[in-house]
Design an enzyme around this catalytic site. Sequence first.
Site, mmCIF file in Angstrom:
data_model
loop_
_atom_site.group_PDB
_atom_site.id
_atom_site.type_symbol
_atom_site.label_atom_id
_atom_site.label_comp_id
_atom_site.label_asym_id
_atom_site.label_seq_id
_atom_site.Cartn_x
_atom_site.Cartn_y
_atom_site.Cartn_z
ATOM 1 N N HIS A 25 0.925 -1.197 0.065
ATOM 2 C CA HIS A 25 0.000 -0.118 -0.025
ATOM 3 C C HIS A 25 0.740 1.360 0.016
ATOM 4 O O HIS A 25 0.661 2.188 -0.782
ATOM 5 C CB HIS A 25 -0.838 0.181 1.421
ATOM 6 C CG HIS A 25 -1.890 1.251 1.248
ATOM 7 N ND1 HIS A 25 -3.151 1.075 0.906
ATOM 8 C CD2 HIS A 25 -1.603 2.336 1.911
ATOM 9 C CE1 HIS A 25 -3.690 2.281 1.124
ATOM 10 N NE2 HIS A 25 -2.935 3.031 1.624
ATOM 11 N N GLU A 26 1.826 1.244 0.781
ATOM 12 C CA GLU A 26 2.615 2.437 1.083
ATOM 13 C C GLU A 26 3.761 2.698 0.058
ATOM 14 O O GLU A 26 3.931 3.881 -0.564
ATOM 15 C CB GLU A 26 3.357 2.393 2.425
ATOM 16 C CG GLU A 26 2.392 2.672 3.483
ATOM 17 C CD GLU A 26 1.593 3.679 3.763
ATOM 18 O OE1 GLU A 26 1.868 4.849 3.227
ATOM 19 O OE2 GLU A 26 0.593 3.480 4.428
ATOM 20 N N HIS A 65 1.929 4.715 -2.794
ATOM 21 C CA HIS A 65 2.069 6.181 -2.453
ATOM 22 C C HIS A 65 3.214 6.725 -2.761
ATOM 23 O O HIS A 65 3.592 7.637 -3.506
ATOM 24 C CB HIS A 65 1.634 6.386 -1.040
ATOM 25 C CG HIS A 65 0.247 6.064 -0.684
ATOM 26 N ND1 HIS A 65 -0.517 6.476 -1.288
ATOM 27 C CD2 HIS A 65 -0.328 5.573 0.828
ATOM 28 C CE1 HIS A 65 -1.874 6.327 -0.847
ATOM 29 N NE2 HIS A 65 -1.500 5.653 0.307
#
Length: 354
Positions: free
Chosen positions: A21-22, A25
């Site tokens: 997920h990160e 980003h």
Amino acid sequence: MQTLQTVVSFILIFGTLVFVHELGHLYFAKRAGILCREFAIGMGPKVLSFTKNETLYTIRLLPIGGYVRMAGEDQEMTDIKPGFRVGLKFGQDGKVQKIILNNKDKYRDIKVIEVESLDLEHRLEIRGFEDEEDTVMQTFEVDPKAVIIQDGIENQIAPYNRQFVSKSLWQRTMTIFAGPMMNFVLAIVIFIVIAAIQGIYVDDARLGQLTEDGRAISAGLQENDEVQAIDGAEVSSWKDIEIEIQNHPEEEIVFTVVRDGETLDIPVTPKEIEREGKQIGVIGVYPPTDKSFLSVISYGFTETYNWTKQIFVMLGQLITGQFSIDMLSGPVGIYVSTEQVVQLGILAVLKWAA
């Protein structure tokens, strides 16, 4: 031992979800030119850390989340005010590379000035006097990647064009959306792995893998035998085969199968076992599966779609009151569920992660 397996599985599952997920980003933020100060997995005190390409990568003690700290998400503040005395260290191009706030005596070849004004976001300059009696103000150009040093800790400046808020709506949207998007990608990949390992269930009248100690293999049945009939009753699906086997525990039944173009009649006596309070027959054979490349890839996408659709179904049931918000779980609930799934084996853990 069970507790250790649960802890390790929970950390791996939750850590992988957060990492991917990160990472989404981080990737799109860097593509947009945003300065990413830190990429962290976990919360709390740092366990491990290293710096690469402007970003501090950290693993933190508590495996309950993570974050990417981007310049401009919070207001960019500087502690340097008019009247402060700072040390300047210059690069070969004559631009300021380091701005030292304290402990200046530890640094060699620096110029100490009294700050009159500074702009580290737009003009990238510091103006000031070299000593109190100096009447000539000097202007120093600051390198876009200059660092401010306080108590020995370096913090890179963030010009406005490196901040999140300076980017276009599309770049900001993709930077934010990339996190959940990568979780969907991860789900697709995990489902593909599951399909590649166990195959995809196919409901046709064919035998799948046989167990080594089952009665099917001892009777002479083989994997991929096409079942035409059982005791003279035609069958057209795996479900038909399963029903006939379960309905005849410890009773001989005759499988009519086609193998390499030849029709064979093979008698088998299903073993009697108890399942959910009923006595049923089993012969030690799994359903047929498909492991072709296209089927495996397709399974990754279709399963992700089906579970994504289920999310919206549950959200709708929350609104209509058919599903209680009290039934939702956080990290503690995920841990408890993981403990139950771990007992079912690696494939169950993979599916739970997906």
